[in-house]
Design a protein around this motif. Structure first.
Motif, PDB file in Angstrom:
ATOM      1  N   LEU A  26      -0.481   9.638   4.642  1.00 38.30           N
ATOM      2  CA  LEU A  26       0.439  10.716   4.299  1.00 38.30           C
ATOM      3  C   LEU A  26       0.911  10.615   2.856  1.00 38.30           C
ATOM      4  O   LEU A  26       1.190  11.634   2.209  1.00 38.30           O
ATOM      5  CB  LEU A  26       1.642  10.680   5.252  1.00 38.30           C
ATOM      6  N   TYR A  27       0.993   9.386   2.329  1.00 32.39           N
ATOM      7  CA  TYR A  27       1.417   9.241   0.936  1.00 32.39           C
ATOM      8  C   TYR A  27       0.480   9.969  -0.014  1.00 32.39           C
ATOM      9  O   TYR A  27       0.913  10.537  -1.019  1.00 32.39           O
ATOM     10  CB  TYR A  27       1.505   7.754   0.557  1.00 32.39           C
ATOM     11  N   TRP A  28      -0.811   9.957   0.297  1.00 30.26           N
ATOM     12  CA  TRP A  28      -1.785  10.635  -0.573  1.00 30.26           C
ATOM     13  C   TRP A  28      -1.830  12.137  -0.320  1.00 30.26           C
ATOM     14  O   TRP A  28      -2.183  12.906  -1.210  1.00 30.26           O
ATOM     15  CB  TRP A  28      -3.169  10.010  -0.376  1.00 30.26           C
ATOM     16  N   LEU A  29      -1.433  12.552   0.865  1.00 29.47           N
ATOM     17  CA  LEU A  29      -1.438  13.980   1.194  1.00 29.47           C
ATOM     18  C   LEU A  29      -0.128  14.662   0.820  1.00 29.47           C
ATOM     19  O   LEU A  29      -0.113  15.817   0.401  1.00 29.47           O
ATOM     20  CB  LEU A  29      -1.707  14.171   2.693  1.00 29.47           C
ATOM     21  N   TRP A  30       0.995  13.936   0.987  1.00 23.51           N
ATOM     22  CA  TRP A  30       2.321  14.517   0.765  1.00 23.51           C
ATOM     23  C   TRP A  30       3.237  13.439   0.192  1.00 23.51           C
ATOM     24  O   TRP A  30       4.169  12.974   0.845  1.00 23.51           O
ATOM     25  CB  TRP A  30       2.851  15.052   2.085  1.00 23.51           C
ATOM     26  N   PRO A  31       2.992  13.022  -1.033  1.00 23.06           N
ATOM     27  CA  PRO A  31       3.714  11.884  -1.608  1.00 23.06           C
ATOM     28  C   PRO A  31       5.218  12.077  -1.686  1.00 23.06           C
ATOM     29  O   PRO A  31       5.987  11.130  -1.482  1.00 23.06           O
ATOM     30  CB  PRO A  31       3.093  11.711  -2.996  1.00 23.06           C
ATOM     31  N   SER A  32       5.681  13.285  -1.998  1.00 20.56           N
ATOM     32  CA  SER A  32       7.126  13.506  -2.136  1.00 20.56           C
ATOM     33  C   SER A  32       7.866  13.240  -0.837  1.00 20.56           C
ATOM     34  O   SER A  32       9.000  12.738  -0.842  1.00 20.56           O
ATOM     35  CB  SER A  32       7.399  14.930  -2.613  1.00 20.56           C
ATOM     36  N   PHE A  33       7.244  13.553   0.292  1.00 20.29           N
ATOM     37  CA  PHE A  33       7.867  13.309   1.595  1.00 20.29           C
ATOM     38  C   PHE A  33       8.021  11.807   1.839  1.00 20.29           C
ATOM     39  O   PHE A  33       9.085  11.339   2.256  1.00 20.29           O
ATOM     40  CB  PHE A  33       7.029  13.944   2.702  1.00 20.29           C
ATOM     41  N   VAL A  34       6.971  11.051   1.569  1.00 16.83           N
ATOM     42  CA  VAL A  34       7.005   9.605   1.779  1.00 16.83           C
ATOM     43  C   VAL A  34       8.000   8.952   0.825  1.00 16.83           C
ATOM     44  O   VAL A  34       8.750   8.044   1.203  1.00 16.83           O
ATOM     45  CB  VAL A  34       5.597   9.001   1.602  1.00 16.83           C
ATOM     46  N   GLU A  35       8.042   9.428  -0.415  1.00 14.19           N
ATOM     47  CA  GLU A  35       8.985   8.878  -1.385  1.00 14.19           C
ATOM     48  C   GLU A  35      10.430   9.121  -0.951  1.00 14.19           C
ATOM     49  O   GLU A  35      11.290   8.241  -1.087  1.00 14.19           O
ATOM     50  CB  GLU A  35       8.725   9.509  -2.758  1.00 14.19           C
ATOM     51  N   LYS A  36      10.714  10.292  -0.411  1.00 18.43           N
ATOM     52  CA  LYS A  36      12.061  10.607   0.070  1.00 18.43           C
ATOM     53  C   LYS A  36      12.442   9.676   1.218  1.00 18.43           C
ATOM     54  O   LYS A  36      13.560   9.140   1.260  1.00 18.43           O
ATOM     55  CB  LYS A  36      12.122  12.061   0.518  1.00 18.43           C
ATOM     56  N   LYS A  37      11.514   9.477   2.152  1.00 19.14           N
ATOM     57  CA  LYS A  37      11.790   8.597   3.286  1.00 19.14           C
ATOM     58  C   LYS A  37      11.995   7.151   2.824  1.00 19.14           C
ATOM     59  O   LYS A  37      12.823   6.423   3.382  1.00 19.14           O
ATOM     60  CB  LYS A  37      10.645   8.672   4.292  1.00 19.14           C
ATOM     61  N   ALA A  38      11.252   6.732   1.808  1.00 15.14           N
ATOM     62  CA  ALA A  38      11.404   5.375   1.279  1.00 15.14           C
ATOM     63  C   ALA A  38      12.775   5.200   0.633  1.00 15.14           C
ATOM     64  O   ALA A  38      13.420   4.155   0.782  1.00 15.14           O
ATOM     65  CB  ALA A  38      10.301   5.075   0.275  1.00 15.14           C
ATOM     66  N   MET A  39      13.241   6.213  -0.069  1.00 18.64           N
ATOM     67  CA  MET A  39      14.566   6.157  -0.678  1.00 18.64           C
ATOM     68  C   MET A  39      15.651   6.044   0.391  1.00 18.64           C
ATOM     69  O   MET A  39      16.616   5.280   0.248  1.00 18.64           O
ATOM     70  CB  MET A  39      14.796   7.388  -1.545  1.00 18.64           C
ATOM     71  N   GLU A  40      15.474   6.767   1.476  1.00 19.69           N
ATOM     72  CA  GLU A  40      16.445   6.708   2.576  1.00 19.69           C
ATOM     73  C   GLU A  40      16.440   5.327   3.226  1.00 19.69           C
ATOM     74  O   GLU A  40      17.494   4.777   3.547  1.00 19.69           O
ATOM     75  CB  GLU A  40      16.121   7.792   3.609  1.00 19.69           C
ATOM     76  N   LYS A  41      15.250   4.794   3.418  1.00 27.44           N
ATOM     77  CA  LYS A  41      15.129   3.492   4.096  1.00 27.44           C
ATOM     78  C   LYS A  41      15.853   2.397   3.325  1.00 27.44           C
ATOM     79  O   LYS A  41      16.512   1.537   3.917  1.00 27.44           O
ATOM     80  CB  LYS A  41      13.658   3.127   4.271  1.00 27.44           C
ATOM     81  N   TYR A  42      15.737   2.419   1.984  1.00 27.21           N
ATOM     82  CA  TYR A  42      16.292   1.342   1.178  1.00 27.21           C
ATOM     83  C   TYR A  42      17.617   1.719   0.503  1.00 27.21           C
ATOM     84  O   TYR A  42      18.037   1.054  -0.439  1.00 27.21           O
ATOM     85  CB  TYR A  42      15.280   0.899   0.130  1.00 27.21           C
ATOM     86  N   ASN A  43      18.284   2.782   1.014  1.00 28.25           N
ATOM     87  CA  ASN A  43      19.598   3.166   0.505  1.00 28.25           C
ATOM     88  C   ASN A  43      19.578   3.310  -1.016  1.00 28.25           C
ATOM     89  O   ASN A  43      20.464   2.799  -1.723  1.00 28.25           O
ATOM     90  CB  ASN A  43      20.653   2.127   0.895  1.00 28.25           C
ATOM     91  N   PHE A  44      18.555   3.975  -1.511  1.00 26.38           N
ATOM     92  CA  PHE A  44      18.366   4.068  -2.962  1.00 26.38           C
ATOM     93  C   PHE A  44      18.677   5.475  -3.431  1.00 26.38           C
ATOM     94  O   PHE A  44      18.207   6.465  -2.882  1.00 26.38           O
ATOM     95  CB  PHE A  44      16.931   3.715  -3.341  1.00 26.38           C
ATOM     96  N   THR A  45      19.466   5.562  -4.496  1.00 26.64           N
ATOM     97  CA  THR A  45      19.790   6.854  -5.119  1.00 26.64           C
ATOM     98  C   THR A  45      19.277   6.822  -6.544  1.00 26.64           C
ATOM     99  O   THR A  45      19.629   5.925  -7.334  1.00 26.64           O
ATOM    100  CB  THR A  45      21.302   7.091  -5.117  1.00 26.64           C
ATOM    101  N   VAL A  94       0.809  -1.228   0.000  1.00 27.34           N
ATOM    102  CA  VAL A  94       0.000   0.000   0.000  1.00 27.34           C
ATOM    103  C   VAL A  94       0.839   1.272   0.000  1.00 27.34           C
ATOM    104  O   VAL A  94       0.313   2.358  -0.255  1.00 27.34           O
ATOM    105  CB  VAL A  94      -0.968   0.024   1.207  1.00 27.34           C
ATOM    106  N   ILE A  95       2.137   1.157   0.314  1.00 28.71           N
ATOM    107  CA  ILE A  95       3.039   2.306   0.255  1.00 28.71           C
ATOM    108  C   ILE A  95       4.203   1.933  -0.646  1.00 28.71           C
ATOM    109  O   ILE A  95       4.989   1.051  -0.309  1.00 28.71           O
ATOM    110  CB  ILE A  95       3.563   2.702   1.648  1.00 28.71           C
ATOM    111  N   PRO A  96       4.349   2.565  -1.807  1.00 25.65           N
ATOM    112  CA  PRO A  96       5.404   2.171  -2.752  1.00 25.65           C
ATOM    113  C   PRO A  96       6.795   2.439  -2.205  1.00 25.65           C
ATOM    114  O   PRO A  96       7.016   3.387  -1.453  1.00 25.65           O
ATOM    115  CB  PRO A  96       5.112   3.028  -3.988  1.00 25.65           C
ATOM    116  N   ALA A  97       7.732   1.573  -2.609  1.00 23.28           N
ATOM    117  CA  ALA A  97       9.108   1.714  -2.159  1.00 23.28           C
ATOM    118  C   ALA A  97      10.061   1.325  -3.274  1.00 23.28           C
ATOM    119  O   ALA A  97       9.798   0.380  -4.027  1.00 23.28           O
ATOM    120  CB  ALA A  97       9.358   0.838  -0.932  1.00 23.28           C
ATOM    121  N   PRO A  98      11.183   2.027  -3.412  1.00 27.04           N
ATOM    122  CA  PRO A  98      12.180   1.635  -4.408  1.00 27.04           C
ATOM    123  C   PRO A  98      12.795   0.297  -4.025  1.00 27.04           C
ATOM    124  O   PRO A  98      12.851  -0.062  -2.847  1.00 27.04           O
ATOM    125  CB  PRO A  98      13.218   2.762  -4.313  1.00 27.04           C
TER     126      PRO A  98
END
Length: 314
Positions: A293-312, A191-195
């Motif tokens: 929060l993903y639907w309200l502020w997607p860019s914030f959640v996407e940034k946190k997901a990138m940090e979580k999975y060490n993705f650049t 339900v929350i996309p992640a890289p």
């Protein structure tokens, strides 16, 4: 204003009492020692721990897994004559019909189905196809075919399997149980996309939506969906997307893996969800807010997901 504050104070208590009432209602229909529980994917991980806990409280437990040696171990661990083991692949139609026939013969039906089986996928999609972003190269035909094969394996394990299980066991549940329940162990990634989890999340999302639709089509069955975040254990062992080339893969282990959810806690919450007929459970519970929060502020959640999975990103 006074009445409004009183309502806000009383509301959590009413919610807790409602849960207790639902638990007592099911146990008044089916006692713990009479409950017949089928666990698909019980040879390891969360499914294995759920089998232990159901056996401990006296339920009749059917352990299903693909490896005979692991199924045998779990049956022994349950330490009860009420536990049976069947080696079967829940994505195989013939295997599931064989499981159904045995349960009709041995128990005259089932009350609870736990769908805990599935496979992982841990790489960015283009990396699975062997694309080296540093060289800015195109995917080869072999690389694309490898990605397709990995996706087919993920679909079979995370979507086809749950679909076969639903078709096979829903009629049996409706016909033989006075209080039928189905538990699907999904993932927060559904339900929350992640890289790095594109293949995994999309296939888990498909089965989640399938079962949510089935819950509407079959209101006599109580469906529960548990969506955990990172869980301790060897999640990577079932990965279907091992690299097709010799390029060096980056490390996409979650940064919060050291604080991962404990398998025992997730298993206990799964059983509680069935007892109380809880519909959707986020683990940890704060992730329900993350979903919103993903639907309200997607860019914030996407940034946190990138940090979580060490993705650049490229």
């Amino acid at each position: 204003m006074f009445r409004a504050w009183n309502f806000l104070v009383i509301l959590p208590l009413l919610f807790a009492l409602r849960k207790l009432s639902r638990k007592q209602r099911r146990q008044s229909i089916i006692s713990q020692s009479d409950e017949r529980v089928l666990i698909l994917g019980a040879s390891s991980g969360i499914g294995r721990r759920i089998a232990h806990k159901y056996a401990l409280r006296g339920a009749r437990v059917c352990v299903v897994g693909r490896r005979d040696d692991k199924v045998t171990v779990v049956v022994k661990e349950c330490e009860t004559d009420n536990t049976i083991g069947i080696t079967a692949d829940f994505g195989n139609v013939g295997d599931m019909i064989r499981v159904r026939s045995k349960l009709e013969k041995e128990w005259a039906g089932i009350d609870t189905v736990v769908v805990a089986a599935g496979v992982s996928a841990l790489r960015p999609l283009l990396e699975v196809a062997g694309v080296n972003s540093e060289q800015n190269s195109d995917a080869s035909e072999a690389g694309i075919k490898f990605a397709v094969n990995a996706a087919e394996a993920a679909i079979k394990g995370n979507y086809i399997g749950p679909m076969v299980a639903a078709i096979t066991f829903i009629p049996l549940l409706r016909r033989t149980s006075r209080s039928p329940s189905i538990l699907l162990i999904s993932s927060l990634g559904a339900v929350i996309p992640a890289p790095t989890r594109s293949m995994y999340g999309s296939t888990k999302s498909a089965s989640l939506l399938l079962y949510q639709a089935l819950a509407i089509e079959h209101p006599s069955i109580k469906f529960s969906f548990v969506l955990p975040s990172t869980v301790e254990g060897d999640f990577r062992a079932s990965a279907v997307d091992q690299l097709s080339s010799t390029i060096q893969a980056s490390d996409h282990t979650p940064t919060d893996s050291k604080s991962a959810l404990q398998i025992d806690d997730v298993a206990q919450r799964c059983i509680q969800a069935v007892d109380q007929a809880d519909k959707v459970i986020f683990m940890p519970g704060t992730m329900r807010l993350g979903h919103l929060l993903y639907w309200l502020w997607p860019s914030f959640v996407e940034k946190k997901a990138m940090e979580k999975y060490n993705f650049t990103a490229d």
